[in-house]
Structures are given as structure tokens and as C-alpha cells.
Design a protein around this motif. Sequence first.
Motif, mmCIF file in Angstrom:
data_model
loop_
_atom_site.group_PDB
_atom_site.id
_atom_site.type_symbol
_atom_site.label_atom_id
_atom_site.label_comp_id
_atom_site.label_asym_id
_atom_site.label_seq_id
_atom_site.Cartn_x
_atom_site.Cartn_y
_atom_site.Cartn_z
ATOM 1 N N VAL B 52 46.379 -23.821 13.561
ATOM 2 C CA VAL B 52 46.050 -25.221 13.353
ATOM 3 C C VAL B 52 46.139 -25.515 11.863
ATOM 4 O O VAL B 52 45.476 -24.869 11.058
ATOM 5 N N LYS B 53 46.955 -26.504 11.523
ATOM 6 C CA LYS B 53 47.132 -26.822 10.100
ATOM 7 C C LYS B 53 45.973 -27.651 9.580
ATOM 8 O O LYS B 53 45.348 -28.408 10.313
ATOM 9 N N LYS B 54 45.728 -27.470 8.308
ATOM 10 C CA LYS B 54 44.665 -28.194 7.627
ATOM 11 C C LYS B 54 44.860 -29.705 7.761
ATOM 12 O O LYS B 54 45.973 -30.196 7.637
ATOM 13 N N GLN B 55 43.784 -30.431 8.002
ATOM 14 C CA GLN B 55 43.773 -31.896 7.973
ATOM 15 C C GLN B 55 44.727 -32.521 8.985
ATOM 16 O O GLN B 55 45.235 -33.612 8.771
ATOM 17 N N GLN B 56 45.008 -31.813 10.051
ATOM 18 C CA GLN B 56 45.876 -32.361 11.069
ATOM 19 C C GLN B 56 45.122 -32.463 12.379
ATOM 20 O O GLN B 56 44.088 -31.823 12.550
ATOM 21 N N ILE B 57 45.667 -33.258 13.286
ATOM 22 C CA ILE B 57 45.097 -33.301 14.624
ATOM 23 C C ILE B 57 45.938 -32.406 15.521
ATOM 24 O O ILE B 57 47.117 -32.678 15.753
ATOM 25 N N GLN B 58 45.343 -31.324 15.950
ATOM 26 C CA GLN B 58 46.022 -30.421 16.872
ATOM 27 C C GLN B 58 45.539 -30.750 18.271
ATOM 28 O O GLN B 58 44.352 -30.620 18.572
ATOM 29 N N VAL B 59 46.432 -31.199 19.114
ATOM 30 C CA VAL B 59 46.031 -31.490 20.490
ATOM 31 C C VAL B 59 46.362 -30.290 21.358
ATOM 32 O O VAL B 59 47.416 -29.679 21.210
ATOM 33 N N ILE B 60 45.417 -29.933 22.215
ATOM 34 C CA ILE B 60 45.688 -28.902 23.209
ATOM 35 C C ILE B 60 45.599 -29.585 24.552
ATOM 36 O O ILE B 60 44.562 -30.149 24.900
ATOM 37 N N MET B 61 46.692 -29.612 25.253
ATOM 38 C CA MET B 61 46.635 -30.340 26.507
ATOM 39 C C MET B 61 47.032 -29.466 27.696
ATOM 40 O O MET B 61 47.761 -28.493 27.570
ATOM 41 N N GLY B 62 46.468 -29.834 28.822
ATOM 42 C CA GLY B 62 46.746 -29.086 30.032
ATOM 43 C C GLY B 62 45.978 -29.744 31.152
ATOM 44 O O GLY B 62 45.096 -30.575 30.902
ATOM 45 N N LEU B 63 46.322 -29.415 32.376
ATOM 46 C CA LEU B 63 45.617 -30.010 33.502
ATOM 47 C C LEU B 63 44.326 -29.239 33.732
ATOM 48 O O LEU B 63 44.081 -28.205 33.096
ATOM 49 N N SER B 64 43.515 -29.718 34.676
ATOM 50 C CA SER B 64 42.241 -29.026 34.877
ATOM 51 C C SER B 64 42.509 -27.609 35.363
ATOM 52 O O SER B 64 43.433 -27.366 36.137
ATOM 53 N N GLY B 65 41.722 -26.680 34.845
ATOM 54 C CA GLY B 65 41.916 -25.286 35.204
ATOM 55 C C GLY B 65 42.920 -24.560 34.325
ATOM 56 O O GLY B 65 43.165 -23.381 34.520
ATOM 57 N N SER B 66 43.470 -25.260 33.349
ATOM 58 C CA SER B 66 44.461 -24.595 32.505
ATOM 59 C C SER B 66 43.809 -23.776 31.399
ATOM 60 O O SER B 66 44.475 -23.033 30.697
ATOM 61 N N GLY B 67 42.505 -23.916 31.234
ATOM 62 C CA GLY B 67 41.791 -23.093 30.259
ATOM 63 C C GLY B 67 41.561 -23.782 28.932
ATOM 64 O O GLY B 67 41.120 -23.163 27.976
ATOM 65 N N LYS B 68 41.810 -25.110 28.879
ATOM 66 C CA LYS B 68 41.708 -25.760 27.576
ATOM 67 C C LYS B 68 40.279 -25.888 27.085
ATOM 68 O O LYS B 68 39.999 -25.654 25.904
ATOM 69 N N SER B 69 39.339 -26.177 28.001
ATOM 70 C CA SER B 69 37.936 -26.258 27.575
ATOM 71 C C SER B 69 37.395 -24.877 27.224
ATOM 72 O O SER B 69 36.549 -24.732 26.342
ATOM 73 N N THR B 70 37.894 -23.859 27.917
ATOM 74 C CA THR B 70 37.513 -22.492 27.589
ATOM 75 C C THR B 70 37.993 -22.152 26.178
ATOM 76 O O THR B 70 37.249 -21.581 25.374
ATOM 77 N N LEU B 71 39.222 -22.571 25.894
ATOM 78 C CA LEU B 71 39.799 -22.252 24.588
ATOM 79 C C LEU B 71 38.997 -22.869 23.452
ATOM 80 O O LEU B 71 38.658 -22.193 22.479
ATOM 81 N N ILE B 72 38.654 -24.139 23.583
ATOM 82 C CA ILE B 72 37.976 -24.802 22.452
ATOM 83 C C ILE B 72 36.594 -24.203 22.226
ATOM 84 O O ILE B 72 36.122 -24.135 21.097
ATOM 85 N N ARG B 73 35.976 -23.700 23.296
ATOM 86 C CA ARG B 73 34.658 -23.100 23.141
ATOM 87 C C ARG B 73 34.720 -21.728 22.475
ATOM 88 O O ARG B 73 33.690 -21.171 22.097
ATOM 89 N N HIS B 74 35.909 -21.171 22.363
ATOM 90 C CA HIS B 74 36.036 -19.919 21.629
ATOM 91 C C HIS B 74 35.980 -20.149 20.125
ATOM 92 O O HIS B 74 35.591 -19.271 19.377
ATOM 93 N N ILE B 75 36.404 -21.346 19.718
ATOM 94 C CA ILE B 75 36.525 -21.569 18.280
ATOM 95 C C ILE B 75 35.158 -21.590 17.611
ATOM 96 O O ILE B 75 35.017 -21.132 16.488
ATOM 97 N N ASN B 76 34.139 -22.116 18.295
ATOM 98 C CA ASN B 76 32.794 -21.962 17.734
ATOM 99 C C ASN B 76 31.972 -20.934 18.530
ATOM 100 O O ASN B 76 30.759 -20.901 18.461
ATOM 101 N N ARG B 77 32.658 -20.147 19.270
ATOM 102 C CA ARG B 77 32.094 -18.996 19.987
ATOM 103 C C ARG B 77 30.967 -19.354 20.937
ATOM 104 O O ARG B 77 29.993 -18.613 21.078
ATOM 105 N N LEU B 78 31.092 -20.513 21.583
ATOM 106 C CA LEU B 78 30.176 -20.791 22.685
ATOM 107 C C LEU B 78 30.536 -19.869 23.840
ATOM 108 O O LEU B 78 29.722 -19.595 24.713
ATOM 109 N N ILE B 79 31.796 -19.395 23.835
ATOM 110 C CA ILE B 79 32.240 -18.397 24.800
ATOM 111 C C ILE B 79 32.795 -17.216 24.012
ATOM 112 O O ILE B 79 33.510 -17.406 23.025
#
Lengths: 287, 348
Positions: B52-79
Motif C-alpha cells: 500500500v503506497k503512502k497517502q493513497q487509497i488502496q481499495v480491496i474488493m471482493g464479494l462476500s466470503g472472499s476474505g476481505k474483512s479478514t484481511l483488513i483485520r490483520h493489519i491492526n491484528r484484530l485477527i
Amino acid sequence: MGRTDLRDFKKAIDESFRDFTRNYGEAIENFFDPLLYFLIWLEKLFLNSPWPIVMASIALLVYFGSKSIKLTIGALFAFLLIGYLDMWEDTMATLAIISVATIVCISVGIPIGILMARSNRTQTVVTPILDIMQTIPSFVYLIPVVMLLGIGKVPGLLAVCIYAIPPIVRLTNLGIRLVDKDVMEASEAFGASYKQKLLDVQIPLALPNIFAGVNQTIMMALSMVVIASMIGVKGLGVPVLRAISNQYLALGVMNGLAIVVLAILFDRVSQSFGKRLQAHRESGHNV
Amino acid sequence: MSDIKVSINSLYKIFGSDAASMIGLVKEGMSKSDLLEQHGHVLGLDNVNIDVKKQQIQVIMGLSGSGKSTLIRHINRLIEPTSGSIIVDGDDILSMSPAELRDFRRSKASMVFQKFGLLPHRKVIDNVAYGLSIQGINKEEALARSNKWIESVGLTGFENHYPSQLSGGMQQRVGLARALATDADILLMDEAFSALDPLIRSDMQDVLLSLQEQLHKTIIFITHDLDEALKLGDDIAILRDGAVIQSGTAEKIILHPADDYVTDFIKDINKARVLKVSSVMAKDAAIKGPEIQDNVIIEDALQTVSQSGSNGAIIVKNGKKVGTVSLTDMIMAIARSTKNTDSDTVYR
């Protein structure tokens, strides 16, 4: 088990407990002394203050608890009637022991509930103990309590607390566990420590349940008044007990109704107080 | 240090009782369905690599079940991940102690949630100040700073309302203000606008874009909505079954979809709103017409050209002529592709 074996087994248990009582009874009694002094002090305060002052403080408490003029007037009328029918001293004694029992139950029960909510293992250990405390006939645990501490206020107080503490523990645990997972996750994501999560999120959101627990605890404490009076606790239970043994219908009904009046007052005041703490629930659409 | 802010490297997440011993199988290429069938474990993330580049908007997209919410929770280690690394500003999130992690969450990465996650018992102002109160900033300063953010998300006048008294869109403004108030560099947005109705959603996207123009945060935005992804994303990564199947700019994804899945995905979108004239630029001296900047989207260019009555336009960059574009090319570029539309594969 054969008959002799069984008799020896029971005897062994009785004797070892008796030894335990002889060795540690005094230490345990001393441990509860502060509680005894507090109870006596409160009882004296209620009894020695002139009745108009007691009345006024009750009215104030009821009013600030419930913000209801109707309830306040009802309370004043009920206490005037209690005084007129010569039940004032007993009512004050009951009020004192219920207050102390409630304070003890809250200050012991809420922390236990919090610990239970924190770990599933604690919950599996504590739940069956609570089940036993609620279902075992009161007379059964009165035996060891009386053996240890004799007859008097403290054993009575203990008996009341054993019976009355489970709801507050259970409902604190339940309330915390029911807190919205999304809110908890948000709190976690902002870096809240365990203490911050507990104080800022879990307890405030569990308050309705915790208050229901306090309310239940008070009700159950009141229902123990008669049994407690069997082991020397003064109060409205004593005349009820006398009424049972002598078949005094009027005496029994009057004192019984006084207990009911106390119960209703405690219930209404604590409920509306709990509701008012939840200002955010009053308006709008809840999510 | 490069301009990479968050670097996610070969991240795997397997859900199940014995995840650690399954990792080998997954790395050898076992598929998600085989893993579930043979071992009863669920593959959440499969070798995810995103910079993810500095000061940019990185979109992660996928349908439900694709793991996108799981992924974002790794970044602050909720998972916790099963394996891999996440480097933010040179520090590995996964090697942080609990105290360091709390510090990271308090001051470096804040989060906006799909279901808002507001504290129902606190007023709007106290909700916005929540992150600050956790940091231990004194009440007066926290409230002053919160007021500023309430103003910038357009909630002035609602400070003393409770969340339940607000509409969904307004509640999410509170969520956004709360996340911005901590002054964290990184903003994690988990389907932040998905629960809102289309008009409000579009409103909120504009709010976010205009705030981003001033704040220049590094934003990681999760969504299942392609239009939203195209509107917001500087870079887009498409996730399917826990694996990234394509990443790059919106234009790149539309012009060169990596596989049939992506093609199918993008077939219904309005390309005129995404593609820039530079993507259909040619060097045809015969075309005369108005001058258009090279980063103008085709939708706007078409309007300019048709109003001028010419058959094309001249593309300029930094004041210099760099090429031309014909009306036909622009129309061809935005026409719905017929390729694959009759395929039997149904993905949604």
C-alpha cells in the motif's frame, strides 16, 4: 455402604468439622467483626434518629431514586402506617440488615460476575456453585454457619447473602457477555486496554442487566428475613415467627405486609433509578 | 524507505483447530474446497501480497466470503495470521508485544466499521473523543479536537445527540470523525459505506475524497461494490477465495482484466466514468477539435467534443500537445464488451 460404615462416615465428617470450628471459629468470627460493627452502627443510626428525620431521608432517597412524587407519597404513607401499627423498630432493623446484605452482595457479586465474563473456565466452575447456593434448602447451610459463628447477626447476614448473591453474579456475567460484539471490536481496534474496555464499554452497556441483578438480590434478601430471624437476627421476621408458633393471624399478616411494602419500595426505586442511567435508550431508533 | 506504507507479504490465514499444520498443504497448492473437505479447515487468506503506497487509497474488493474483512483485520491484528508478515513503516506488526500493539492501534491505525461500532451510551462528541480518551489525552483538549472533526464531517449541531438518534449516514460520519480524531496515518475502512443507501453512500464517498485531499492519509478501503472501488481507489486489489487475483489502477483492471472472473465483474460498470482519454489516445493528425487534458475521463470528454461539433479532440499534457482522440475511439472504448457475456460461468 453398611450401616455401621455409614454411621462412622457421618461421624467422621461431623467431628472433623467440629474440630475445624474449635480451631478456627474465633478467627473467622474476628474476620467478620467489621461487618458486625457496621451492621450494629447502621441499626442504631436508624433506631436512634428521631423518626421524622428517618422519614425525611427515606422520602428524599425515594424521590431521587425514582423522580416520582406518587411513589414518594406512597412511601411516606406506608412508613407512617408502619409506625402507627407499632412496627417501626422491627422495620428499621430489617432495613439495616437488608442494606448491609445488599452492599455485601454487590461488592462481592459484581467482581465475581466480571471474572466469570472474562474467562469461560471461571464460568464453568462458578455456575454450579451458584446453582447449589440457590437451590439447597437454607436450613442446610444454616447448620455449618451456626456451628462456626453461633447465633446472631453475622451468621444471619451470611445466610441472607448466600441466598441472595447468585442473581447479581449471574446477571453481571450475562450482561457483560451480551455486550454488542461490534462495539467491543471497535474498542479493541482503538487500542483500549482490558480496564478501559471494562469501564468504558462493558459495564456501562451491561448496566441494565446488572441493575436487574441488584433488584433480584434485594428481593431475595427480603425473602430471607424470616429464616434469618430463626438464628437471632432482629427485625420483621421475629414477630412473624412468633405469629406462626402462636397462631396470631393479625400479627403475622401485618408484619408480612410490612416486608412486602419494603420489597415494593426497593424494587420500584432501584428499577427506575437503573432506567434513568440509560438515558440513551429513551429516544430514537435503536440499532 | 520507499513510498510503501503498509506491506503485506505472503499472508496466510487458516481457520480451524490445527491451522499451523495445514499451512504446508496450502503452500503446496491445496485448494480451499479440498482443505475444507479433507481436513475441515477453512482457508481465509491465501498468499496475499499487497503493497500500500503512502497517502493513497488502496481499495480491496471482493464479494462476500472472499476474505476481505479478514484481511483488513490483520493489519491492526484484530485477527492473528497463520503465517506471513505485515510491515508498517518498517515495523513488523506481528512481532509487537501487546503493549506495543495497543500503542499502534491508538496512534497509527484507526478503523471505521461497517456496523459503525459506536458506543450507544455516549453522545456524539464523546464518541468522537473516544480514541483520544483511550490515548489518555485530557478531556478538555480531547473535546476541542473532537469538535473540529465533527465540523469537518458536517455534524455540527448534533454533538449532544446519542447515536441512536441519528440516521445511518450520520452515524457513519461519527464513525469517520472518531477514526480521524486520533490523527493516525492509516485509516482502515471495513465496508464503511456498505450499510448506507446509495445516495448517502455517494455523499459519504465525496466526504471521504474531499477530506483525503486535505489530509493525505493512507487509506485501506474494503468494499464489495465495484463502482465504489473505482470511484475511490488509487489502487485496487481484487480478492477471491482469499487470494488476490488482480491488483493495479482502475484503468489497468478495466483495460486488461486478468481473467474471466474479473471480466465478468467489470462488465456492468460505466467505463466512461473511469477511463481517461489518455487510454484511447492516438496520433492522428487529421483530427481537429477542442483541447482536452490527458487525465480527463471519457464521460466529460465526450460532452466537450459533442458540444464543439467536431469529430475528436486534441489531448494536451502540461500545455503541450501529446496526441489526439477520435469520437469513435472513445465510444468504442466505453461500449460494453460482448466477450464472455454468454459464458456459463456464474460468479454471483
